[in-house]
Design a protein around this motif. Structure first.
Motif, PDB file in Angstrom:
ATOM      1  N   MET A   1       0.730  -1.267   0.080  1.00 43.19           N
ATOM      2  CA  MET A   1      -0.172  -0.004  -0.131  1.00 43.19           C
ATOM      3  C   MET A   1       0.684   1.045  -0.046  1.00 43.19           C
ATOM      4  O   MET A   1       0.521   2.166  -0.783  1.00 43.19           O
ATOM      5  CB  MET A   1      -1.070   0.030   1.303  1.00 43.19           C
ATOM      6  CG  MET A   1      -2.043   1.123   1.048  1.00 43.19           C
ATOM      7  SD  MET A   1      -3.140   0.998  -0.027  1.00 43.19           S
ATOM      8  CE  MET A   1      -4.492   0.497   0.614  1.00 43.19           C
ATOM      9  N   SER A   2       1.967   1.160   0.743  1.00 38.08           N
ATOM     10  CA  SER A   2       2.848   2.347   0.737  1.00 38.08           C
ATOM     11  C   SER A   2       3.536   2.665  -0.389  1.00 38.08           C
ATOM     12  O   SER A   2       3.643   3.912  -1.288  1.00 38.08           O
ATOM     13  CB  SER A   2       4.066   2.027   1.918  1.00 38.08           C
ATOM     14  OG  SER A   2       4.742   3.321   1.941  1.00 38.08           O
ATOM     15  N   ARG A   3       3.760   1.589  -1.392  1.00 32.67           N
ATOM     16  CA  ARG A   3       4.370   1.879  -2.466  1.00 32.67           C
ATOM     17  C   ARG A   3       3.419   2.389  -3.385  1.00 32.67           C
ATOM     18  O   ARG A   3       4.012   3.363  -4.414  1.00 32.67           O
ATOM     19  CB  ARG A   3       5.205   0.367  -3.283  1.00 32.67           C
ATOM     20  CG  ARG A   3       6.445   0.203  -2.829  1.00 32.67           C
ATOM     21  CD  ARG A   3       6.783  -1.053  -3.394  1.00 32.67           C
ATOM     22  NE  ARG A   3       6.553  -1.979  -2.540  1.00 32.67           N
ATOM     23  CZ  ARG A   3       6.969  -3.305  -2.528  1.00 32.67           C
ATOM     24  NH1 ARG A   3       7.531  -3.664  -3.567  1.00 32.67           N
ATOM     25  NH2 ARG A   3       6.758  -4.163  -1.701  1.00 32.67           N
ATOM     26  N   LEU A   4       2.120   2.177  -3.389  1.00 37.53           N
ATOM     27  CA  LEU A   4       1.227   2.485  -4.352  1.00 37.53           C
ATOM     28  C   LEU A   4       0.987   4.104  -3.934  1.00 37.53           C
ATOM     29  O   LEU A   4       0.966   5.022  -4.814  1.00 37.53           O
ATOM     30  CB  LEU A   4      -0.187   1.959  -4.058  1.00 37.53           C
ATOM     31  CG  LEU A   4      -1.447   2.336  -4.869  1.00 37.53           C
ATOM     32  CD1 LEU A   4      -0.946   2.468  -6.444  1.00 37.53           C
ATOM     33  CD2 LEU A   4      -2.557   1.571  -4.554  1.00 37.53           C
ATOM     34  N   ALA A   5       1.207   4.461  -2.645  1.00 39.73           N
ATOM     35  CA  ALA A   5       0.568   5.820  -2.377  1.00 39.73           C
ATOM     36  C   ALA A   5       1.969   6.754  -2.888  1.00 39.73           C
ATOM     37  O   ALA A   5       1.715   7.773  -3.177  1.00 39.73           O
ATOM     38  CB  ALA A   5       0.631   5.827  -0.834  1.00 39.73           C
ATOM     39  N   ASP A   6       3.350   6.227  -2.596  1.00 42.66           N
ATOM     40  CA  ASP A   6       4.254   6.940  -3.183  1.00 42.66           C
ATOM     41  C   ASP A   6       4.299   7.126  -4.397  1.00 42.66           C
ATOM     42  O   ASP A   6       4.690   8.204  -5.039  1.00 42.66           O
ATOM     43  CB  ASP A   6       5.565   6.061  -2.665  1.00 42.66           C
ATOM     44  CG  ASP A   6       6.020   5.905  -1.186  1.00 42.66           C
ATOM     45  OD1 ASP A   6       5.519   6.892  -0.510  1.00 42.66           O
ATOM     46  OD2 ASP A   6       6.583   5.442  -0.729  1.00 42.66           O
ATOM     47  N   THR A   7       3.922   6.152  -5.290  1.00 43.42           N
ATOM     48  CA  THR A   7       3.664   6.353  -6.631  1.00 43.42           C
ATOM     49  C   THR A   7       2.788   7.255  -7.064  1.00 43.42           C
ATOM     50  O   THR A   7       2.744   8.190  -7.828  1.00 43.42           O
ATOM     51  CB  THR A   7       3.392   5.006  -7.381  1.00 43.42           C
ATOM     52  OG1 THR A   7       4.552   3.919  -7.051  1.00 43.42           O
ATOM     53  CG2 THR A   7       3.074   4.947  -8.837  1.00 43.42           C
ATOM     54  N   THR A   8       1.506   7.339  -6.451  1.00 42.40           N
ATOM     55  CA  THR A   8       0.537   8.110  -6.755  1.00 42.40           C
ATOM     56  C   THR A   8       0.941   9.446  -6.114  1.00 42.40           C
ATOM     57  O   THR A   8       0.748  10.427  -7.184  1.00 42.40           O
ATOM     58  CB  THR A   8      -0.767   8.029  -5.946  1.00 42.40           C
ATOM     59  OG1 THR A   8      -1.252   6.518  -6.200  1.00 42.40           O
ATOM     60  CG2 THR A   8      -1.918   8.919  -6.054  1.00 42.40           C
ATOM     61  N   GLU A   9       1.735   9.720  -5.169  1.00 41.20           N
ATOM     62  CA  GLU A   9       2.250  11.013  -4.812  1.00 41.20           C
ATOM     63  C   GLU A   9       3.223  11.504  -5.871  1.00 41.20           C
ATOM     64  O   GLU A   9       3.108  12.806  -6.320  1.00 41.20           O
ATOM     65  CB  GLU A   9       2.929  10.943  -3.596  1.00 41.20           C
ATOM     66  CG  GLU A   9       3.650  12.088  -3.012  1.00 41.20           C
ATOM     67  CD  GLU A   9       4.348  11.867  -1.773  1.00 41.20           C
ATOM     68  OE1 GLU A   9       5.395  12.672  -1.478  1.00 41.20           O
ATOM     69  OE2 GLU A   9       3.855  10.931  -0.988  1.00 41.20           O
ATOM     70  N   ALA A  10       4.194  10.758  -6.355  1.00 41.07           N
ATOM     71  CA  ALA A  10       5.135  11.200  -7.250  1.00 41.07           C
ATOM     72  C   ALA A  10       4.628  11.684  -8.496  1.00 41.07           C
ATOM     73  O   ALA A  10       4.584  12.496  -9.167  1.00 41.07           O
ATOM     74  CB  ALA A  10       5.888  10.057  -7.640  1.00 41.07           C
ATOM     75  N   VAL A  11       3.331  11.057  -9.046  1.00 46.34           N
ATOM     76  CA  VAL A  11       2.524  11.302 -10.060  1.00 46.34           C
ATOM     77  C   VAL A  11       1.810  12.624 -10.037  1.00 46.34           C
ATOM     78  O   VAL A  11       1.992  13.738 -10.900  1.00 46.34           O
ATOM     79  CB  VAL A  11       1.627   9.994 -10.605  1.00 46.34           C
ATOM     80  CG1 VAL A  11       0.608  10.785 -11.678  1.00 46.34           C
ATOM     81  CG2 VAL A  11       2.473   9.032 -11.142  1.00 46.34           C
ATOM     82  N   GLN A  12       1.221  12.575  -8.737  1.00 44.80           N
ATOM     83  CA  GLN A  12       0.331  14.033  -8.824  1.00 44.80           C
ATOM     84  C   GLN A  12       1.308  15.375  -8.626  1.00 44.80           C
ATOM     85  O   GLN A  12       1.103  16.287  -8.996  1.00 44.80           O
ATOM     86  CB  GLN A  12      -0.443  13.835  -7.344  1.00 44.80           C
ATOM     87  CG  GLN A  12      -1.499  12.959  -7.672  1.00 44.80           C
ATOM     88  CD  GLN A  12      -2.199  12.568  -6.297  1.00 44.80           C
ATOM     89  OE1 GLN A  12      -1.634  12.636  -5.242  1.00 44.80           O
ATOM     90  NE2 GLN A  12      -3.594  12.207  -6.600  1.00 44.80           N
ATOM     91  N   LEU A  13       2.579  14.880  -8.048  1.00 48.78           N
ATOM     92  CA  LEU A  13       3.301  16.002  -8.018  1.00 48.78           C
ATOM     93  C   LEU A  13       4.071  16.459  -9.116  1.00 48.78           C
ATOM     94  O   LEU A  13       4.250  17.722  -9.159  1.00 48.78           O
ATOM     95  CB  LEU A  13       4.567  15.985  -6.702  1.00 48.78           C
ATOM     96  CG  LEU A  13       3.912  15.707  -5.165  1.00 48.78           C
ATOM     97  CD1 LEU A  13       5.164  15.349  -4.332  1.00 48.78           C
ATOM     98  CD2 LEU A  13       3.329  17.196  -4.789  1.00 48.78           C
ATOM     99  N   GLY A  14       4.604  15.623  -9.781  1.00 50.99           N
ATOM    100  CA  GLY A  14       4.999  15.698 -11.333  1.00 50.99           C
ATOM    101  C   GLY A  14       4.115  16.643 -11.876  1.00 50.99           C
ATOM    102  O   GLY A  14       4.409  17.562 -12.894  1.00 50.99           O
ATOM    103  N   MET A  15       2.700  16.114 -11.825  1.00 49.60           N
ATOM    104  CA  MET A  15       1.778  16.917 -12.806  1.00 49.60           C
ATOM    105  C   MET A  15       1.680  18.372 -12.414  1.00 49.60           C
ATOM    106  O   MET A  15       1.462  19.236 -12.928  1.00 49.60           O
ATOM    107  CB  MET A  15       0.277  16.164 -12.773  1.00 49.60           C
ATOM    108  CG  MET A  15       0.485  14.896 -13.589  1.00 49.60           C
ATOM    109  SD  MET A  15      -0.954  13.799 -13.263  1.00 49.60           S
ATOM    110  CE  MET A  15      -2.248  14.746 -13.774  1.00 49.60           C
ATOM    111  N   GLY A  16       1.795  18.507 -11.064  1.00 50.66           N
ATOM    112  CA  GLY A  16       1.927  19.786 -10.395  1.00 50.66           C
ATOM    113  C   GLY A  16       2.854  20.673 -10.784  1.00 50.66           C
ATOM    114  O   GLY A  16       2.619  21.867 -11.210  1.00 50.66           O
ATOM    115  N   ARG A  17       3.850  20.059 -10.876  1.00 51.96           N
ATOM    116  CA  ARG A  17       5.101  21.086 -11.356  1.00 51.96           C
ATOM    117  C   ARG A  17       4.921  21.349 -12.972  1.00 51.96           C
ATOM    118  O   ARG A  17       5.328  22.497 -13.041  1.00 51.96           O
ATOM    119  CB  ARG A  17       6.409  19.878 -11.078  1.00 51.96           C
ATOM    120  CG  ARG A  17       6.778  19.880  -9.664  1.00 51.96           C
ATOM    121  CD  ARG A  17       8.262  19.200  -9.692  1.00 51.96           C
ATOM    122  NE  ARG A  17       8.404  18.826  -8.333  1.00 51.96           N
ATOM    123  CZ  ARG A  17       8.355  17.570  -7.421  1.00 51.96           C
ATOM    124  NH1 ARG A  17       7.833  16.708  -8.582  1.00 51.96           N
ATOM    125  NH2 ARG A  17       8.267  17.287  -6.493  1.00 51.96           N
TER     126      ARG A  17
END
Length: 64
Positions: A1-17
């Protein structure tokens, strides 16, 4: 679950940037209709970033 959260976080932050960089380039000469769309996208990106921060905070609380 933690890896999924980390992946989702990375995608969202990348899109935000990417969105922020795009917004900074457009803002000086953007017509009003496009500004509204840009504001809507930035609002969604901010909501995602806040969701990531809240999620991180909850996970850190569980570890302590």
């Amino acid at each position: 679950m933690s890896r999924l959260a980390d992946t989702t976080e990375a995608v969202q932050l990348g899109m935000g940037r990417e969105l922020l960089a795009h917004a900074r380039g457009l803002l000086p000469e953007t017509p009003h209709g496009e500004l509204r769309y840009l504001a809507e996208c930035l609002t969604e990106a901010l909501a995602d970033a806040l969701r990531v921060a809240d999620s991180r905070g909850r996970r850190l609380e569980r570890l302590n």
